[in-house]
Write a protein that holds these residues in place. Structure first.
Motif, PDB file in Angstrom:
ATOM      1  N   LYS A  42      41.646  40.165  37.955  1.00 42.35           N
ATOM      2  CA  LYS A  42      40.327  40.245  37.327  1.00 42.35           C
ATOM      3  C   LYS A  42      39.449  41.242  38.072  1.00 42.35           C
ATOM      4  O   LYS A  42      39.490  41.329  39.288  1.00 42.35           O
ATOM      5  CB  LYS A  42      39.664  38.872  37.327  1.00 42.35           C
ATOM      6  CG  LYS A  42      40.340  37.851  36.429  1.00 42.35           C
ATOM      7  CD  LYS A  42      39.552  36.552  36.437  1.00 42.35           C
ATOM      8  CE  LYS A  42      40.190  35.533  35.509  1.00 42.35           C
ATOM      9  NZ  LYS A  42      39.425  34.256  35.515  1.00 42.35           N
ATOM     10  N   SER A  43      38.654  41.949  37.321  1.00 43.33           N
ATOM     11  CA  SER A  43      37.734  42.898  37.937  1.00 43.33           C
ATOM     12  C   SER A  43      36.401  42.210  38.229  1.00 43.33           C
ATOM     13  O   SER A  43      36.149  41.085  37.791  1.00 43.33           O
ATOM     14  CB  SER A  43      37.516  44.097  37.004  1.00 43.33           C
ATOM     15  OG  SER A  43      36.971  43.659  35.773  1.00 43.33           O
ATOM     16  N   TYR A  44      35.570  42.915  38.985  1.00 41.20           N
ATOM     17  CA  TYR A  44      34.240  42.408  39.305  1.00 41.20           C
ATOM     18  C   TYR A  44      33.198  43.251  38.576  1.00 41.20           C
ATOM     19  O   TYR A  44      33.384  44.446  38.367  1.00 41.20           O
ATOM     20  CB  TYR A  44      33.994  42.470  40.813  1.00 41.20           C
ATOM     21  CG  TYR A  44      34.920  41.585  41.623  1.00 41.20           C
ATOM     22  CD1 TYR A  44      34.688  40.217  41.732  1.00 41.20           C
ATOM     23  CD2 TYR A  44      36.031  42.116  42.264  1.00 41.20           C
ATOM     24  CE1 TYR A  44      35.541  39.398  42.462  1.00 41.20           C
ATOM     25  CE2 TYR A  44      36.889  41.308  43.006  1.00 41.20           C
ATOM     26  CZ  TYR A  44      36.639  39.950  43.100  1.00 41.20           C
ATOM     27  OH  TYR A  44      37.480  39.149  43.820  1.00 41.20           O
ATOM     28  N   ASP A  45      32.095  42.613  38.235  1.00 41.29           N
ATOM     29  CA  ASP A  45      30.982  43.338  37.619  1.00 41.29           C
ATOM     30  C   ASP A  45      30.113  43.997  38.679  1.00 41.29           C
ATOM     31  O   ASP A  45      29.569  45.082  38.458  1.00 41.29           O
ATOM     32  CB  ASP A  45      30.137  42.394  36.767  1.00 41.29           C
ATOM     33  CG  ASP A  45      30.922  41.816  35.599  1.00 41.29           C
ATOM     34  OD1 ASP A  45      31.290  42.595  34.700  1.00 41.29           O
ATOM     35  OD2 ASP A  45      31.163  40.606  35.598  1.00 41.29           O
ATOM     36  N   VAL A  46      29.963  43.344  39.810  1.00 47.39           N
ATOM     37  CA  VAL A  46      29.155  43.855  40.907  1.00 47.39           C
ATOM     38  C   VAL A  46      29.785  43.435  42.229  1.00 47.39           C
ATOM     39  O   VAL A  46      30.303  42.314  42.345  1.00 47.39           O
ATOM     40  CB  VAL A  46      27.703  43.319  40.850  1.00 47.39           C
ATOM     41  CG1 VAL A  46      26.881  43.837  42.042  1.00 47.39           C
ATOM     42  CG2 VAL A  46      27.024  43.694  39.550  1.00 47.39           C
ATOM     43  N   ILE A  47      29.752  44.343  43.210  1.00 43.09           N
ATOM     44  CA  ILE A  47      30.134  44.009  44.577  1.00 43.09           C
ATOM     45  C   ILE A  47      28.944  44.301  45.478  1.00 43.09           C
ATOM     46  O   ILE A  47      28.372  45.388  45.446  1.00 43.09           O
ATOM     47  CB  ILE A  47      31.365  44.815  45.049  1.00 43.09           C
ATOM     48  CG1 ILE A  47      32.599  44.409  44.243  1.00 43.09           C
ATOM     49  CG2 ILE A  47      31.618  44.592  46.539  1.00 43.09           C
ATOM     50  CD1 ILE A  47      33.855  45.188  44.605  1.00 43.09           C
TER      51      ILE A  47
END
Length: 310
Positions: A42-47
């Motif tokens: 899964k990807s992240y929207d914000v880091i």
């Protein structure tokens, strides 16, 4: 929205996290293993990088594949704490410095780093002119309407746009009007209709379009948790000729970019036409790929995901 925080101090224990926000703190390795079992990471929207990450170079390379450029934010006091691999990660992903208080930033993340983009053009042919106040008018072509009038130093309603604007839930709306103007003050009156009402419009905004700032939109309608519809009136004050161009309605990102996070604009100060552009740093190595979007009805960055995949 999936948010990954890397650092020493878990913000989830100090600040209020929205219910629909999935917060992860220093658990990139765990998430990678967990997601792999589900046949896909899964990807992240914000880091958010708020301290030293303690990730290896290989882990940072994998992490870069799970986040879009300009969606990484870092504390401005980190430069002395990070190693070369971490600094390169921030540079190659076009990370942005955090300039706001943590709680305010957390609350604004959903309206800045959502997926998707939207923009539409409302041509001057959609403007129903108040012909009683206009001396003459002509369409120079579809994108420009030239009018001649004298308002006798009073504000008058030049016309109403036949097409209203739908405001999506949880989205800001930016308006931008192209026009060539030397003798007029121009403003946009926006009537906002709430859902489930009886048609009595109680909310309206008046936006000054006379000033010019290439880095800002003239109007930003704040996000709401429900949809709304609008009716738009164009009001003017002055005398002579006025050339009205296209009115643009676009999803806003609260200063994080135009159309998408990191998107920017070049604006012609003579007629306020604009061109949007976006730079994905990739691996910061040649060759540089340049793509010019094709003509289409909707506004936004065409083929964004195609080129991101390269």
């Amino acid at each position: 929205m999936r948010v990954l925080q890397l650092g020493n101090d878990n913000w989830e224990k100090k600040y209020t996290i929205p219910e629909d926000m999935e917060w992860h703190f220093n658990d990139f390795s765990f998430e990678e293993k967990k997601a792999t079992k589900k046949k896909g990471i899964k990807s992240y929207d914000v880091i958010l990088v708020t301290g030293k990450t303690n990730l290896t170079n290989d882990q940072l390379k994998k992490l870069k594949q799970l986040i879009s450029p300009y969606h990484v934010l870092y504390s401005s006091n980190l430069n002395t704490e990070l190693d070369d691999h971490e600094k390169y990660f921030l540079k190659s992903i076009a990370a942005q410095k955090i300039k706001e208080e943590p709680q305010y930033l957390i609350d604004r993340l959903p309206i800045r780093y959502f997926s998707g983009q939207s923009g539409l053009r409302i041509f001057p042919s959609q403007l129903k002119l108040n012909e009683h106040i206009v001396n003459s008018y002509e369409f120079e072509e579809q994108g420009h309407l030239k009018v001649n009038l004298d308002t006798h130093n009073e504000w008058v309603n030049l016309g109403t746009y036949k097409s209203g604007v739908f405001i999506d839930p949880d989205k800001q709306i930016n308006f931008w009007l192209s026009l060539k103007n030397f003798n007029f003050q121009v403003r946009l009156r926006i009537f906002i209709q709430q859902p489930g009402t009886d048609g009595d419009v109680k909310e309206q905004r008046v936006i000054d379009l006379s000033s010019f700032d290439k880095d800002e939109y003239f109007s930003q309608i704040e996000a709401s948790d429900h949809y709304r519809t609008t009716t738009l009136n164009l009001e003017v004050k002055g005398s002579g000729d006025l050339s009205i161009g296209v009115l643009h309605s676009r999803w806003g990102r609260d200063g994080a970019g135009n159309f998408i996070a990191g998107g920017q604009r070049i604006v012609n100060p003579q007629n306020r036409d604009d061109i949007a552009y976006y730079f994905n740093p990739g691996d910061l190595k040649p060759p540089l790929n340049v793509y010019f979007s094709g003509a289409r009805e909707a506004e936004g960055f065409e083929a964004y995901f195609l080129f991101k995949g390269l």
